[in-house]
Design a protein around this motif. Structure first.
Motif, PDB file in Angstrom:
ATOM      1  N   UNK A 130       0.861  -1.392   0.033  1.00 52.81           N
ATOM      2  CA  UNK A 130       0.007   0.032   0.147  1.00 52.81           C
ATOM      3  C   UNK A 130       0.947   1.141  -0.126  1.00 52.81           C
ATOM      4  N   UNK A 131       2.054   1.111   0.813  1.00 49.56           N
ATOM      5  CA  UNK A 131       2.952   2.233   0.699  1.00 49.56           C
ATOM      6  C   UNK A 131       3.611   2.512  -0.700  1.00 49.56           C
ATOM      7  N   UNK A 132       3.647   1.485  -1.465  1.00 49.77           N
ATOM      8  CA  UNK A 132       4.329   1.404  -2.655  1.00 49.77           C
ATOM      9  C   UNK A 132       3.340   2.058  -3.733  1.00 49.77           C
ATOM     10  N   UNK A 133       2.165   1.645  -3.513  1.00 46.03           N
ATOM     11  CA  UNK A 133       0.822   2.158  -4.539  1.00 46.03           C
ATOM     12  C   UNK A 133       0.632   3.441  -4.390  1.00 46.03           C
ATOM     13  N   UNK A 134       1.023   4.435  -3.105  1.00 45.63           N
ATOM     14  CA  UNK A 134       0.871   5.452  -3.140  1.00 45.63           C
ATOM     15  C   UNK A 134       1.874   6.194  -3.933  1.00 45.63           C
ATOM     16  N   UNK A 135       3.338   5.650  -3.877  1.00 45.93           N
ATOM     17  CA  UNK A 135       4.158   6.201  -4.853  1.00 45.93           C
ATOM     18  C   UNK A 135       3.859   6.076  -6.284  1.00 45.93           C
ATOM     19  N   UNK A 136       3.392   4.855  -6.619  1.00 46.21           N
ATOM     20  CA  UNK A 136       2.923   4.347  -7.901  1.00 46.21           C
ATOM     21  C   UNK A 136       1.922   5.240  -8.693  1.00 46.21           C
ATOM     22  N   UNK A 158      11.311  -1.867  -6.937  1.00 46.86           N
ATOM     23  CA  UNK A 158      12.627  -2.090  -7.210  1.00 46.86           C
ATOM     24  C   UNK A 158      13.513  -0.932  -6.419  1.00 46.86           C
ATOM     25  N   UNK A 159      13.073   0.228  -6.729  1.00 50.21           N
ATOM     26  CA  UNK A 159      13.675   1.551  -6.076  1.00 50.21           C
ATOM     27  C   UNK A 159      13.657   1.393  -4.609  1.00 50.21           C
ATOM     28  N   UNK A 160      12.992   0.941  -3.877  1.00 50.39           N
ATOM     29  CA  UNK A 160      12.899   0.865  -2.272  1.00 50.39           C
ATOM     30  C   UNK A 160      13.007  -0.550  -1.653  1.00 50.39           C
ATOM     31  N   UNK A 161      13.415  -1.415  -2.617  1.00 55.51           N
ATOM     32  CA  UNK A 161      13.868  -2.847  -1.848  1.00 55.51           C
ATOM     33  C   UNK A 161      14.809  -2.613  -0.958  1.00 55.51           C
ATOM     34  N   UNK A 163      14.509  -0.989   1.881  1.00 52.12           N
ATOM     35  CA  UNK A 163      14.496   0.270   2.436  1.00 52.12           C
ATOM     36  C   UNK A 163      13.415   0.673   3.193  1.00 52.12           C
ATOM     37  N   UNK A 164      13.443   1.575   4.008  1.00 54.80           N
ATOM     38  CA  UNK A 164      12.184   2.185   4.522  1.00 54.80           C
ATOM     39  C   UNK A 164      11.597   3.066   3.607  1.00 54.80           C
TER      40      UNK A 164
END
Length: 212
Positions: A130-136, A158-161, A163-164
């Protein structure tokens, strides 16, 4: 489909003034607990109504993520259509459609942004996807295809693999500070019960019954 002939009686009970809590938040807390106990699907779902700079209204379902005596909190993309609407007209309305319980709650109020600290705390509590979806998602912007959205999601993953995932600058929350809250309970023969709490200048709440 003779839709004009669809009808039923509302027989789940009435609502009397003696049953009401002193404040709308206390009454909402009681009804929300009963909606959860009744296992309503998405009991925290609410319809958010906004208007844009031209006065055109829009509605969409969002999820309530917190409430207290100050107001009702939700989170969204700060560049979305709803956010742009609220930037020009902060007066909004929320509707909780608890149809199976023959109930509605309508909140009228003004939105205020929540702090970045509060938004950060909520964002970090969300599942990673859900955090990734906010960025995407560039919410409300045109997309050429579903594949474009999925590719952007994979790119952020991939960018945040390992990482927080930080809170995006374009993502945050709002609190709807109510000036009036209406509680509606269906009744037999269309004699529904409606009570509205109105905030007075001294911050107390006045309660009045309305005709259905």
């Amino acid at each position: 489909m003779e839709i004009d002939q669809w009808r039923r009686e509302y027989q789940m009970g009435g609502l009397r003034r003696s049953e009401l809590k002193p404040t709308p938040v206390e009454q909402f807390r009681k009804w929300l607990a009963e909606a959860v106990e009744a296992e309503l699907v998405d009991a925290s779902a609410m319809c958010l109504a906004t208007t844009n700079a031209d006065g055109h209204p829009s509605q969409r379902i969002v999820l309530l993520k917190g409430f207290d005596e100050k107001g009702f909190v939700f989170y969204t993309n700060l560049q979305s259509d709803k956010a742009r609407d609220m930037a020009v007209n902060p007066q909004v309305s929320l509707l909780f459609p608890w149809c199976r319980l023959e109930r509605q709650v309508i909140v009228y109020g003004k939105v205020e942004p929540v702090s970045r600290e509060q938004a950060e705390a909520y964002f970090q509590s969300r599942p990673l996807d859900s955090q990734l979806a906010a960025w995407a998602s560039h919410q409300s912007r045109p997309l050429s295809s579903r594949e474009e959205l999925e590719q952007q999601f994979d790119k952020e993953k991939a960018r945040f693999a390992g990482k927080t995932i930080p809170l995006p600058e374009f993502w945050g929350g709002y609190c709807v500070v109510p000036n009036a809250v209406e509680f509606w309970q269906g009744g037999e023969n269309r004699l529904h019960d409606r009570f509205i709490y109105r905030r007075e200048e001294n911050e107390n709440w006045n309660i009045e019954r309305r005709a259905p």
